[in-house]
Design a protein around this motif. Structure first.
Motif, short mmCIF file in Angstrom:
data_model
loop_
_atom_site.label_atom_id
_atom_site.label_comp_id
_atom_site.label_asym_id
_atom_site.label_seq_id
_atom_site.Cartn_x
_atom_site.Cartn_y
_atom_site.Cartn_z
N VAL A 190 0.78 -1.13 0.49
CA VAL A 190 0.15 -0.16 0.06
C VAL A 190 1.34 1.12 0.45
CG1 VAL A 190 -1.83 1.45 1.46
CG2 VAL A 190 -2.04 -1.68 1.52
N LYS A 195 -4.17 6.99 0.79
CA LYS A 195 -4.78 5.64 1.13
C LYS A 195 -4.39 5.65 2.78
CE LYS A 195 -4.86 3.44 -2.38
NZ LYS A 195 -3.62 2.37 -3.23
N VAL A 199 -5.79 3.26 6.05
CA VAL A 199 -4.07 2.55 6.96
C VAL A 199 -4.42 2.36 7.66
CG1 VAL A 199 -1.46 2.35 6.62
CG2 VAL A 199 -3.18 2.46 4.28
N TRP A 226 2.69 -5.71 5.80
CA TRP A 226 2.78 -4.56 5.84
C TRP A 226 3.46 -3.82 4.61
CZ3 TRP A 226 -2.99 -2.48 5.29
CH2 TRP A 226 -3.69 -2.77 5.63
N LEU A 228 4.39 -0.47 3.44
CA LEU A 228 4.22 0.97 3.18
C LEU A 228 5.25 1.77 3.31
CD1 LEU A 228 2.03 0.08 6.07
CD2 LEU A 228 0.72 0.49 4.10
N ALA A 232 2.03 6.53 2.90
CA ALA A 232 0.60 5.65 3.33
C ALA A 232 0.25 5.57 4.88
CB ALA A 232 0.82 4.36 2.34
N ALA A 233 1.75 5.47 4.91
CA ALA A 233 1.67 5.22 6.92
C ALA A 233 1.32 6.58 7.61
CB ALA A 233 3.30 4.25 7.03
#
Length: 241
Positions: A190, A195, A199, A226, A228, A232-233
């Motif tokens: 991702v 996102k 997330v 995951w 990332l 995204a994080a």
């Protein structure tokens, strides 16, 4: 769950590719369900560029977690993208590539593909078991092709289901939640700021997050990773950046 956070999409792809190749070590046969999307596309480029001659591709059996119901020549086809970015650049036996026939009647094809998985894969309590399922997640929290408005498909009796995209109405064939959660290992790829909100909801199980199919990914083997990028994080409490 194991959270791996990297600088950008390219680094995610490079790190995931190394992880994927590590998974293949000492395996006579390895069954993987691929994902479509922009991040897997870069993964396939990295695998082709860096590992084409370093992996015994004859031991890897490729399937898809979902496919759009379009011909294999269509630019929307996950299969076509994989051919262009990976299969055309590596030595892999044709019989190892098990595509979802997006040009066929979706209901019949979902039945055929479920039957194929039941024959080809080991089964755990009747459910086909992949060595690895690769997943993406949409801005709406969907994964594979199970969307929030059809979240009941997650628990379908059928190992493959026919899904409908909420906006375009396009039909998709997708594996169900039981197949995803039976896998020995599941990896989310991702990336991107769009996102970040989902997330956070899915990883931290915030209130109301259970309406997102991605929140239902919980492999019984306990192996969920995951991959990332920082964007995204960005909203995670445990984001080290």
């Amino acid at each position: 769950m194991d959270l791996k956070i990297f600088k950008d999409k390219q680094e995610v792809a490079e790190q995931f590719s190394s992880y994927f190749v590590d998974q293949l070590k000492d395996k006579d046969a390895f069954h993987v369900a691929l994902s479509g999307g922009s991040t897997p596309k870069i993964v396939f480029d990295v695998l082709a560029d860096n590992f084409a001659d370093k992996v015994d591709w004859s031991s890897v059996h490729f399937y898809w977690g979902d496919e759009r119901c379009v011909p294999p020549s269509d630019d929307e086809s996950n299969y076509k993208m994989t051919v262009e970015h990976l299969f055309s650049k590596i030595e892999v036996p044709k019989e190892n590539i098990n595509r979802i026939l997006g040009e066929k009647d979706p209901v019949n094809e979902a039945m055929r593909y479920a039957n194929l998985l039941e024959i080809d894969l080991d089964r755990v309590e009747g459910t086909p078991q992949f060595d690895l399922v690769i997943l993406g997640m949409g801005d709406d929290g969907h994964t594979a092709s199970i969307f929030p408005h059809e979240i009941e498909l997650w628990d379908s009796e059928d190992h493959c289901v026919v899904a409908t995209h909420p906006d375009s109405g396009q039909k998709r064939v997708s594996i169900n939640g039981k197949v995803i959660n039976t896998a020995k290992e599941v990896a989310f790829l991702v990336t991107g700021a769009s996102k970040a909100e989902k997330v956070k909801a899915v990883v931290e199980k915030t209130e109301g997050s259970d309406v997102y199919p991605a929140s239902l990914v919980n492999p019984s083997a306990g192996n969920l990773v995951w991959f990332l990028d920082k964007e995204a994080a960005a909203k995670l409490n445990q984001n080290p950046s």
